[in-house]
Design a protein around this motif. Structure first.
Motif, PDB file in Angstrom:
ATOM      1  N   GLN A  40       0.837  -1.192   0.000  1.00 19.40           N
ATOM      2  CA  GLN A  40       0.000   0.000   0.000  1.00 19.40           C
ATOM      3  C   GLN A  40       0.878   1.250   0.000  1.00 19.40           C
ATOM      4  O   GLN A  40       1.351   1.689   1.052  1.00 19.40           O
ATOM      5  N   PRO A  41       1.102   1.834  -1.187  1.00 17.00           N
ATOM      6  CA  PRO A  41       1.858   3.082  -1.237  1.00 17.00           C
ATOM      7  C   PRO A  41       1.081   4.197  -0.533  1.00 17.00           C
ATOM      8  O   PRO A  41      -0.141   4.116  -0.393  1.00 17.00           O
ATOM      9  N   SER A  42       1.785   5.211  -0.104  1.00 15.89           N
ATOM     10  CA  SER A  42       1.150   6.333   0.583  1.00 15.89           C
ATOM     11  C   SER A  42       0.061   6.949  -0.284  1.00 15.89           C
ATOM     12  O   SER A  42       0.261   7.162  -1.480  1.00 15.89           O
ATOM     13  N   ARG A  43      -1.089   7.187   0.310  1.00 10.56           N
ATOM     14  CA  ARG A  43      -2.241   7.800  -0.381  1.00 10.56           C
ATOM     15  C   ARG A  43      -2.671   6.979  -1.596  1.00 10.56           C
ATOM     16  O   ARG A  43      -3.085   7.529  -2.620  1.00 10.56           O
ATOM     17  N   SER A  44      -2.556   5.682  -1.501  1.00  8.45           N
ATOM     18  CA  SER A  44      -2.947   4.817  -2.611  1.00  8.45           C
ATOM     19  C   SER A  44      -3.667   3.584  -2.058  1.00  8.45           C
ATOM     20  O   SER A  44      -3.687   3.350  -0.862  1.00  8.45           O
ATOM     21  N   SER A  45      -4.233   2.801  -2.963  1.00  9.11           N
ATOM     22  CA  SER A  45      -5.009   1.636  -2.525  1.00  9.11           C
ATOM     23  C   SER A  45      -4.108   0.435  -2.271  1.00  9.11           C
ATOM     24  O   SER A  45      -2.962   0.384  -2.713  1.00  9.11           O
ATOM     25  N   LEU A  46      -4.660  -0.535  -1.573  1.00 13.13           N
ATOM     26  CA  LEU A  46      -3.963  -1.777  -1.243  1.00 13.13           C
ATOM     27  C   LEU A  46      -3.880  -2.647  -2.499  1.00 13.13           C
ATOM     28  O   LEU A  46      -4.883  -2.851  -3.183  1.00 13.13           O
ATOM     29  N   LYS A  47      -2.678  -3.162  -2.793  1.00 12.06           N
ATOM     30  CA  LYS A  47      -2.505  -3.996  -3.977  1.00 12.06           C
ATOM     31  C   LYS A  47      -1.911  -5.339  -3.577  1.00 12.06           C
ATOM     32  O   LYS A  47      -0.939  -5.394  -2.829  1.00 12.06           O
ATOM     33  N   LEU A  48      -2.494  -6.419  -4.081  1.00  9.98           N
ATOM     34  CA  LEU A  48      -1.961  -7.749  -3.816  1.00  9.98           C
ATOM     35  C   LEU A  48      -0.720  -7.974  -4.672  1.00  9.98           C
ATOM     36  O   LEU A  48      -0.748  -7.770  -5.891  1.00  9.98           O
ATOM     37  N   LYS A  89      10.243   4.175  -5.329  1.00  6.10           N
ATOM     38  CA  LYS A  89       8.919   3.671  -5.720  1.00  6.10           C
ATOM     39  C   LYS A  89       8.455   2.519  -4.823  1.00  6.10           C
ATOM     40  O   LYS A  89       7.271   2.198  -4.783  1.00  6.10           O
ATOM     41  N   ASP A  90       9.391   1.893  -4.124  1.00  2.00           N
ATOM     42  CA  ASP A  90       9.037   0.778  -3.241  1.00  2.00           C
ATOM     43  C   ASP A  90       8.630   1.246  -1.847  1.00  2.00           C
ATOM     44  O   ASP A  90       8.227   0.425  -1.019  1.00  2.00           O
ATOM     45  N   ALA A  91       8.722   2.547  -1.601  1.00  2.00           N
ATOM     46  CA  ALA A  91       8.320   3.081  -0.296  1.00  2.00           C
ATOM     47  C   ALA A  91       6.815   2.883  -0.139  1.00  2.00           C
ATOM     48  O   ALA A  91       6.023   3.401  -0.920  1.00  2.00           O
ATOM     49  N   ALA A  92       6.422   2.087   0.852  1.00  2.00           N
ATOM     50  CA  ALA A  92       5.016   1.727   1.034  1.00  2.00           C
ATOM     51  C   ALA A  92       4.870   0.995   2.359  1.00  2.00           C
ATOM     52  O   ALA A  92       5.851   0.654   3.011  1.00  2.00           O
TER      53      ALA A  92
END
Length: 107
Positions: A40-48, A89-92
């Motif tokens: 889940q990146p900042s201010r973004s949705s959860l991704k499998l 980009k991997d910061a999450a």
């Protein structure tokens, strides 16, 4: 009569700071059969990212690969996801989830 399902899942580390190009290990412990890793990146949705079980191979979702997110699971209920060659980009926030029954119903 209803039955109660006890769940055991633990994830660590709580926080990791890495330099670009390094790798990071995220560890999850569960006694349940099916395991899922989410991003889940900042201010973004959860991704499998990937789903796995004690008996099957790892199933990566579109846009994710073993080359970047290496997953291992041993017989001691420990799963380690190694994120290789990290960039900004991997910061999450990363979550592991688990379930004992079907791949559709996460815990």
């Amino acid at each position: 009569s209803g039955s109660e399902l006890g769940c055991s899942i633990t994830q660590w580390p709580e926080y990791a700071l890495k330099r670009a190009g390094e790798s990071v290990d995220l560890t999850c412990y569960t006694t349940l059969a099916y395991m899922f890793w989410y991003q889940q990146p900042s201010r973004s949705s959860l991704k499998l990212i990937v789903s796995t079980s004690k008996w099957h191979q790892n199933y990566y979702e579109e846009g994710y690969s073993e080359a970047k997110f290496e997953l291992s699971r041993d017989k001691n209920n420990l799963s380690i996801m190694t994120i290789k060659n990290v960039t900004f980009k991997d910061a999450a926030t990363y979550f592991c989830a688990a379930n004992d029954h079907t791949m559709q119903q996460e815990h």
